[in-house]
Design a protein around this motif. Structure first.
Motif, mmCIF file in Angstrom:
data_model
loop_
_atom_site.group_PDB
_atom_site.id
_atom_site.type_symbol
_atom_site.label_atom_id
_atom_site.label_comp_id
_atom_site.label_asym_id
_atom_site.label_seq_id
_atom_site.Cartn_x
_atom_site.Cartn_y
_atom_site.Cartn_z
ATOM 1 N N THR A 104 37.379 57.225 35.916
ATOM 2 C CA THR A 104 37.734 57.807 37.221
ATOM 3 C C THR A 104 38.454 59.139 37.019
ATOM 4 O O THR A 104 38.877 59.475 35.918
ATOM 5 C CB THR A 104 38.712 56.864 37.951
ATOM 6 O OG1 THR A 104 39.891 56.740 37.126
ATOM 7 C CG2 THR A 104 38.111 55.490 38.187
ATOM 8 N N ASP A 105 38.643 59.855 38.117
ATOM 9 C CA ASP A 105 39.394 61.119 38.050
ATOM 10 C C ASP A 105 40.797 60.880 37.491
ATOM 11 O O ASP A 105 41.326 61.713 36.756
ATOM 12 C CB ASP A 105 39.541 61.727 39.454
ATOM 13 C CG ASP A 105 38.255 62.366 39.946
ATOM 14 O OD1 ASP A 105 37.298 62.487 39.166
ATOM 15 O OD2 ASP A 105 38.233 62.759 41.131
ATOM 16 N N ALA A 106 41.402 59.746 37.851
ATOM 17 C CA ALA A 106 42.777 59.476 37.390
ATOM 18 C C ALA A 106 42.791 59.293 35.863
ATOM 19 O O ALA A 106 43.700 59.778 35.175
ATOM 20 C CB ALA A 106 43.316 58.218 38.077
ATOM 21 N N ILE A 107 41.772 58.609 35.339
ATOM 22 C CA ILE A 107 41.692 58.433 33.885
ATOM 23 C C ILE A 107 41.429 59.788 33.210
ATOM 24 O O ILE A 107 42.023 60.111 32.171
ATOM 25 C CB ILE A 107 40.594 57.400 33.520
ATOM 26 C CG1 ILE A 107 40.975 56.022 34.075
ATOM 27 C CG2 ILE A 107 40.368 57.338 32.013
ATOM 28 C CD1 ILE A 107 39.898 54.955 33.933
ATOM 29 N N VAL A 108 40.553 60.563 33.830
ATOM 30 C CA VAL A 108 40.254 61.897 33.279
ATOM 31 C C VAL A 108 41.551 62.709 33.180
ATOM 32 O O VAL A 108 41.840 63.332 32.154
ATOM 33 C CB VAL A 108 39.205 62.639 34.146
ATOM 34 C CG1 VAL A 108 39.042 64.089 33.704
ATOM 35 C CG2 VAL A 108 37.851 61.912 34.085
#
Ligand code: PGA
Length: 251
Positions: A104-108
């Motif tokens: 996800t964007d948060a992991i990225v």
């Protein structure tokens, strides 16, 4: 003037022999180009590919990293481990990882942070699907990925990031974005980068295009004002393709 960057993403391909063959094939392109050249093999080949490129201008890159520094994450590789292998760049947020590994964007964003803390420059991928483009949402989707992936970064950390615009419909399909489509999205990205930090910083950041880049279309794509290099998949495995892409990158 931004120095071009050509990065090869071997994905889950290649072997020890390919690096040596590629190096031989790239010799004259490396002499002629002003671009930074990065090769990102699978984790298991980092050591041998790194040794092969020692004392050459080619930088070693990785395709992924774990978001945590260490711990019980079976099968994963951390940023300090990559640093120890002399990895200088790392791809994050590739659409294959977003789609197949729930990145996800948060992991990225976490991965971008951990790489920067460990002296590795992120190549953060953004890009829309075909449905999103057809629905006219491509700019919105890319801007969102960009904002989330870089959120809260200090301006000088943002400057150490490279963005790769990779429309999902162009990856591995033989169908590239037209130079105009790519350039106009790159402009949207640069404007957004300016909003996130400053115009001066955004002007210095490199934005790569990725998606079916090959030796035949590289010159036209790389000739666009906002395209500062390429993230190359399939053609980075081919000794009759990758050198031509490097030669097409003029600073
Ligand atoms: P492709 O892949 O060049 O094979 O389209 C690009 C990428 O996935 O980075």
């Amino acid at each position: 003037m931004r120095k071009p960057l050509i990065a090869g993403n071997w994905k889950m391909n290649g072997n020890r022999g390919l690096a040596a063959e590629m190096l031989q094939a790239m010799e004259s392109s490396l002499d002629q180009t002003s671009a930074d050249v990065v090769v990102c093999p699978p984790f298991s080949l980092l050591q041998s590919v790194g040794e092969c490129f020692e004392n050459t201008p080619v930088f070693l890159g990785a395709q992924n990293v774990h978001a945590q520094l260490s711990g019980a994450y079976t099968g994963e590789i951390s940023a300090p481990m990559l640093n120890e292998m002399d990895v200088k760049w790392c791809i994050v947020g590739h659409s294959e990882r977003r789609a197949q590994f729930s990145e996800t964007d948060a992991i990225v964003r976490q991965k971008v942070g951990i790489l920067l803390q460990n002296g590795i420059q992120p190549i953060m991928c953004v890009g829309e699907s075909l449905e999103e483009r057809e629905a006219g949402k491509h700019e919105e989707v890319v801007v969102e990925q960009l904002k989330n992936g870089l959120s809260g970064l200090a301006a000088d950390d943002q400057l150490r990031c490279t963005i790769a615009y990779e429309p999902v419909w162009a990856i591995g399909t033989g169908k590239t974005a037209t130079p105009e489509q790519a350039n106009s999205m790159h402009l949207v990205i640069r404007n957004q980068l300016a909003e996130l930090s400053t115009e001066q910083f955004a002007t210095k950041m490199r934005i790569l295009y990725g998606g079916s880049v090959n030796a035949d279309n590289a010159e036209e794509l790389l000739g666009q004002s906002e395209i500062d290099g390429a993230l190359v998949g399939g053609a980075s495995l081919k000794t009759d393709q990758f050198p031509g892409i490097i030669t097409a990158a003029k600073g």
